[in-house]
Design a protein around this motif. Structure first.
Motif, PDB file in Angstrom:
ATOM      1  N   ALA A 289       0.837  -1.208   0.000  1.00 43.33           N
ATOM      2  CA  ALA A 289       0.000   0.000   0.000  1.00 43.33           C
ATOM      3  C   ALA A 289       0.871   1.256   0.000  1.00 43.33           C
ATOM      4  CB  ALA A 289      -0.918  -0.011   1.215  1.00 43.33           C
ATOM      5  N   GLY A 290       1.911   1.230   0.843  1.00 41.34           N
ATOM      6  CA  GLY A 290       2.824   2.368   0.890  1.00 41.34           C
ATOM      7  C   GLY A 290       3.539   2.554  -0.441  1.00 41.34           C
ATOM      8  N   ALA A 291       3.876   1.426  -1.076  1.00 44.34           N
ATOM      9  CA  ALA A 291       4.569   1.505  -2.367  1.00 44.34           C
ATOM     10  C   ALA A 291       3.658   2.113  -3.433  1.00 44.34           C
ATOM     11  CB  ALA A 291       5.037   0.109  -2.796  1.00 44.34           C
ATOM     12  N   VAL A 292       2.373   1.734  -3.437  1.00 50.36           N
ATOM     13  CA  VAL A 292       1.428   2.306  -4.407  1.00 50.36           C
ATOM     14  C   VAL A 292       1.254   3.804  -4.129  1.00 50.36           C
ATOM     15  CG1 VAL A 292      -0.968   2.274  -5.253  1.00 50.36           C
ATOM     16  CG2 VAL A 292       0.196   0.115  -4.751  1.00 50.36           C
ATOM     17  N   PHE A 293       1.140   4.158  -2.839  1.00 46.57           N
ATOM     18  CA  PHE A 293       0.978   5.567  -2.448  1.00 46.57           C
ATOM     19  C   PHE A 293       2.185   6.388  -2.906  1.00 46.57           C
ATOM     20  CE2 PHE A 293       1.259   8.982   0.809  1.00 46.57           C
ATOM     21  CZ  PHE A 293      -0.014   9.542   0.673  1.00 46.57           C
ATOM     22  N   ASP A 294       3.380   5.876  -2.649  1.00 39.82           N
ATOM     23  CA  ASP A 294       4.596   6.609  -3.041  1.00 39.82           C
ATOM     24  C   ASP A 294       4.709   6.697  -4.565  1.00 39.82           C
ATOM     25  OD1 ASP A 294       5.191   6.882  -0.396  1.00 39.82           O
ATOM     26  OD2 ASP A 294       6.681   5.271  -0.344  1.00 39.82           O
ATOM     27  N   PHE A 295       4.373   5.592  -5.245  1.00 37.21           N
ATOM     28  CA  PHE A 295       4.450   5.579  -6.709  1.00 37.21           C
ATOM     29  C   PHE A 295       3.504   6.628  -7.291  1.00 37.21           C
ATOM     30  CE2 PHE A 295       2.825   4.055 -10.804  1.00 37.21           C
ATOM     31  CZ  PHE A 295       4.005   3.939 -11.524  1.00 37.21           C
ATOM     32  N   ALA A 296       2.252   6.653  -6.809  1.00 36.52           N
ATOM     33  CA  ALA A 296       1.258   7.599  -7.337  1.00 36.52           C
ATOM     34  C   ALA A 296       1.704   9.039  -7.081  1.00 36.52           C
ATOM     35  CB  ALA A 296      -0.106   7.327  -6.708  1.00 36.52           C
ATOM     36  N   GLY A 297       2.199   9.283  -5.870  1.00 33.75           N
ATOM     37  CA  GLY A 297       2.681  10.639  -5.552  1.00 33.75           C
ATOM     38  C   GLY A 297       3.869  11.011  -6.417  1.00 33.75           C
ATOM     39  N   GLY A 298       4.725  10.024  -6.671  1.00 32.05           N
ATOM     40  CA  GLY A 298       5.937  10.263  -7.458  1.00 32.05           C
ATOM     41  C   GLY A 298       5.648  10.634  -8.902  1.00 32.05           C
ATOM     42  N   ILE A 299       4.489  10.216  -9.425  1.00 30.11           N
ATOM     43  CA  ILE A 299       4.152  10.602 -10.802  1.00 30.11           C
ATOM     44  C   ILE A 299       3.121  11.744 -10.806  1.00 30.11           C
ATOM     45  CG2 ILE A 299       4.814   8.411 -11.889  1.00 30.11           C
ATOM     46  CD1 ILE A 299       1.849   7.609 -11.893  1.00 30.11           C
ATOM     47  N   GLY A 300       3.011  12.410  -9.665  1.00 30.38           N
ATOM     48  CA  GLY A 300       2.222  13.648  -9.611  1.00 30.38           C
ATOM     49  C   GLY A 300       0.722  13.459  -9.540  1.00 30.38           C
ATOM     50  N   ALA A 301       0.265  12.246  -9.180  1.00 30.05           N
ATOM     51  CA  ALA A 301      -1.193  12.022  -9.092  1.00 30.05           C
ATOM     52  C   ALA A 301      -1.741  12.756  -7.871  1.00 30.05           C
ATOM     53  CB  ALA A 301      -1.478  10.527  -8.985  1.00 30.05           C
ATOM     54  N   PRO A 302      -3.002  13.172  -7.939  1.00 27.88           N
ATOM     55  CA  PRO A 302      -3.595  13.797  -6.746  1.00 27.88           C
ATOM     56  C   PRO A 302      -3.660  12.786  -5.612  1.00 27.88           C
ATOM     57  CG  PRO A 302      -5.275  13.384  -8.434  1.00 27.88           C
ATOM     58  CD  PRO A 302      -3.943  13.084  -9.058  1.00 27.88           C
ATOM     59  N   ARG A 303      -3.644  13.300  -4.366  1.00 26.90           N
ATOM     60  CA  ARG A 303      -3.654  12.390  -3.219  1.00 26.90           C
ATOM     61  C   ARG A 303      -4.894  12.525  -2.368  1.00 26.90           C
ATOM     62  NH1 ARG A 303       2.595  11.955  -1.259  1.00 26.90           N
ATOM     63  NH2 ARG A 303       2.877   9.916  -2.235  1.00 26.90           N
ATOM     64  N   ALA A 304      -5.640  13.616  -2.551  1.00 24.01           N
ATOM     65  CA  ALA A 304      -6.748  13.873  -1.627  1.00 24.01           C
ATOM     66  C   ALA A 304      -8.072  14.028  -2.371  1.00 24.01           C
ATOM     67  CB  ALA A 304      -6.457  15.140  -0.824  1.00 24.01           C
ATOM     68  N   LEU A 305      -9.102  13.343  -1.876  1.00 25.28           N
ATOM     69  CA  LEU A 305     -10.428  13.488  -2.483  1.00 25.28           C
ATOM     70  C   LEU A 305     -10.934  14.916  -2.329  1.00 25.28           C
ATOM     71  CD1 LEU A 305     -12.145  10.146  -1.320  1.00 25.28           C
ATOM     72  CD2 LEU A 305     -11.204  10.681  -3.581  1.00 25.28           C
ATOM     73  N   ARG A 306     -10.506  15.605  -1.265  1.00 29.67           N
ATOM     74  CA  ARG A 306     -10.989  16.980  -1.091  1.00 29.67           C
ATOM     75  C   ARG A 306     -10.491  17.876  -2.219  1.00 29.67           C
ATOM     76  NH1 ARG A 306      -7.935  18.901   4.392  1.00 29.67           N
ATOM     77  NH2 ARG A 306      -5.828  18.384   3.757  1.00 29.67           N
ATOM     78  N   ASP A 307      -9.327  17.542  -2.776  1.00 33.83           N
ATOM     79  CA  ASP A 307      -8.811  18.335  -3.900  1.00 33.83           C
ATOM     80  C   ASP A 307      -9.564  18.045  -5.196  1.00 33.83           C
ATOM     81  OD1 ASP A 307      -7.002  19.387  -2.155  1.00 33.83           O
ATOM     82  OD2 ASP A 307      -5.352  18.054  -2.763  1.00 33.83           O
ATOM     83  N   LEU A 308     -10.351  16.958  -5.209  1.00 30.57           N
ATOM     84  CA  LEU A 308     -11.146  16.616  -6.407  1.00 30.57           C
ATOM     85  C   LEU A 308     -12.575  17.144  -6.284  1.00 30.57           C
ATOM     86  CD1 LEU A 308     -10.063  12.868  -6.956  1.00 30.57           C
ATOM     87  CD2 LEU A 308      -8.968  14.957  -7.803  1.00 30.57           C
ATOM     88  N   GLY A 309     -12.884  17.825  -5.157  1.00 25.64           N
ATOM     89  CA  GLY A 309     -14.214  18.403  -5.001  1.00 25.64           C
ATOM     90  C   GLY A 309     -15.136  17.631  -4.071  1.00 25.64           C
ATOM     91  N   MET A 310     -14.600  16.659  -3.348  1.00 25.40           N
ATOM     92  CA  MET A 310     -15.437  15.874  -2.423  1.00 25.40           C
ATOM     93  C   MET A 310     -15.632  16.665  -1.122  1.00 25.40           C
ATOM     94  SD  MET A 310     -16.297  12.444  -1.549  1.00 25.40           S
ATOM     95  CE  MET A 310     -16.768  11.669  -0.016  1.00 25.40           C
ATOM     96  N   PRO A 311     -16.883  16.885  -0.673  1.00 28.68           N
ATOM     97  CA  PRO A 311     -17.088  17.568   0.606  1.00 28.68           C
ATOM     98  C   PRO A 311     -16.841  16.614   1.773  1.00 28.68           C
ATOM     99  CG  PRO A 311     -19.204  17.009  -0.392  1.00 28.68           C
ATOM    100  CD  PRO A 311     -18.131  16.541  -1.346  1.00 28.68           C
ATOM    101  N   GLU A 312     -16.274  17.131   2.867  1.00 26.20           N
ATOM    102  CA  GLU A 312     -16.012  16.278   4.033  1.00 26.20           C
ATOM    103  C   GLU A 312     -17.316  15.682   4.555  1.00 26.20           C
ATOM    104  OE1 GLU A 312     -13.971  18.233   7.241  1.00 26.20           O
ATOM    105  OE2 GLU A 312     -13.394  16.322   8.161  1.00 26.20           O
TER     106      GLU A 312
END
Ligand code: NAD
Length: 368
Positions: A289-312
């Motif tokens: 899971a950590g490897a997927v998270f680091d990989f996605a971040g490393g290629i500039g993918a968004p990390r937070a649903l709030r940044d995609l418009g999801m309300p808390e």
């Protein structure tokens, strides 16, 4: 060895660079000669080029494909196909355009060819998602399987690197869930692993050099394999969560997959040992899971649903919707765990197994 059932693919696949030049031959091979070309309003230039390649085999162009396959747009496309006396459909684009092609093929019985331009993989699946009055329904229908898919890597060169990154993570999500599918089979496992290997190498290379045609080809190859898996075995928690988020909060498809994937890998890790080992081969690291998270971040993918418009405020509702229908997942799905997973994904935190958060036990127990 465990018993298994494998369902083969019927779609003809042509893969390479410049393969679109042979599209006319593929139309004729199906015994057809009047193609309606489908695209989104943003891909009319590519559709124009396809029209030129097809020459007298073109019956017309319908350029109004839209996200989530609204049935109203499908109705207009069906009318356009009939008015043009089309005898086949050619979709040029990503999942939105290919979704429209499937919806029109279902209603008209016309053969369907596609030139995919993203890594979404819809061209290899019998899955049709459609939206009516804001409600998206998804069905598996053998009738919507494509006749021919012409992968031309040249058509993906215009995909901006950050879009390639999230689209590639969408493909990786198909592969990951295929590794632990309830109806998984040895071929799907091998294919999914190969897809992960290809995308793990290709996506960072595209980010480094968007003109790297070898990397673009490797990514498209991985996307084909991942789409094939999506078409042959059932998905689980990840796809359910993304379906809810896309359908109820209108979050963008590929970006949502990119954010959610590491969190579902973390959740399913204790119940999917072989899958986790295979993910670890493609993306080495202390935990998958950590490897997927680091990989996605490393290629500039968004990390937070709030940044995609999801309300808390939507987290609890989304968790309710995810558990409401009941569906198979390698690890039983509980509302509190889904809410915790969504809260982390909303805030952009690392997945549970990667975080040193003792309040969450990945075996499913909640601590006071
Ligand atoms: P998309 O088709 O909506 O494309 C995203 C945007 O990128 C569009 O504006 C498109 O015109 C543009 N674009 C596409 N290719 C391009 C290129 N090469 N160069 C420049 N611009 C380009 O997005 P998508 O992620 O491919 O597909 C998402 C949709 O597909 C969702 O509705 C999803 O539900 C569906 N989908 C269905 C399946 C299935 O099996 N049925 C599988 C995956 C996705």
């Amino acid at each position: 060895m465990k018993s298994f059932v494998h369902r083969g693919q019927i779609t003809k696949v042509v893969f390479g660079s410049g393969t679109r030049a042979g599209l006319g031959g593929e139309v004729e091979a199906l015994g057809r000669g009047r193609a309606l070309v489908l695209c989104t309003p943003g891909q009319t230039a590519q559709a124009r080029e396809v029209r030129e390649i097809l020459g007298s085999l073109t019956a017309g162009v319908f350029d109004q494909a839209a996200a989530h396959t609204p049935v109203a747009v499908t109705g207009k496309a069906v009318d356009a196909a009939r008015a043009a006396d089309a005898d086949c459909l050619v979709s040029v684009g990503g999942g939105s355009t290919i979704g429209l092609g499937k919806a029109v093929a279902l209603r008209t019985g016309l053969p369907h060819l596609a030139l995919p331009t993203t890594y979404a993989g819809s061209e290899m699946t019998p899955i049709l998602g459609e939206t009516q009055e804001g409600v998206k329904t998804t069905r598996r229908l053998p009738e919507v399987l494509l006749d021919t898919v012409v992968y031309d890597v040249d058509l993906t060169l215009t995909l901006p690197p950050h879009v390639a990154a999230v689209s590639g993570l969408n493909a990786m999500a198909h592969a990951v869930e295929s590794l632990y599918a309830q109806d998984g089979d040895p071929l799907a496992f091998l294919t999914a692993g190969e897809a992960l290997d290809a995308l793990a190498v290709a996506l960072p290379a595209i980010l480094r050099d968007p003109a790297d045609t070898e990397a673009r080809a490797t990514a498209l190859y991985g996307a084909w394999l991942a789409g094939t898996c999506l078409g042959t075995v059932g998905m689980a928690l990840h796809h359910k969560v993304c379906h809810v988020l896309g359908g109820s909060f209108d979050l963008p498809h590929a970006q949502t997959h990119a954010v959610v994937l590491p969190h579902v890998v973390a959740y399913n890790a204790p119940a999917a040992e072989a899958a986790m080992a295979r993910i670890g081969r493609a993306l080495p690291g202390p935990d998958p899971a950590g490897a997927v998270f680091d990989f996605a971040g490393g290629i500039g993918a968004p990390r937070a649903l709030r940044d995609l418009g999801m309300p808390e405020s939507g987290i609890a509702e989304a968790a309710d919707l995810v558990v409401r229908d009941g569906y198979w997942n390698p690890r039983p799905v509980h509302r509190d765990a889904v809410r915790d997973l969504l809260r982390r994904a909303w805030a952009g935190e690392p997945p549970a197994r990667a975080a040193s958060d003792r309040s969450y036990d990945p075996t499913g127990a909640r601590h006071a």
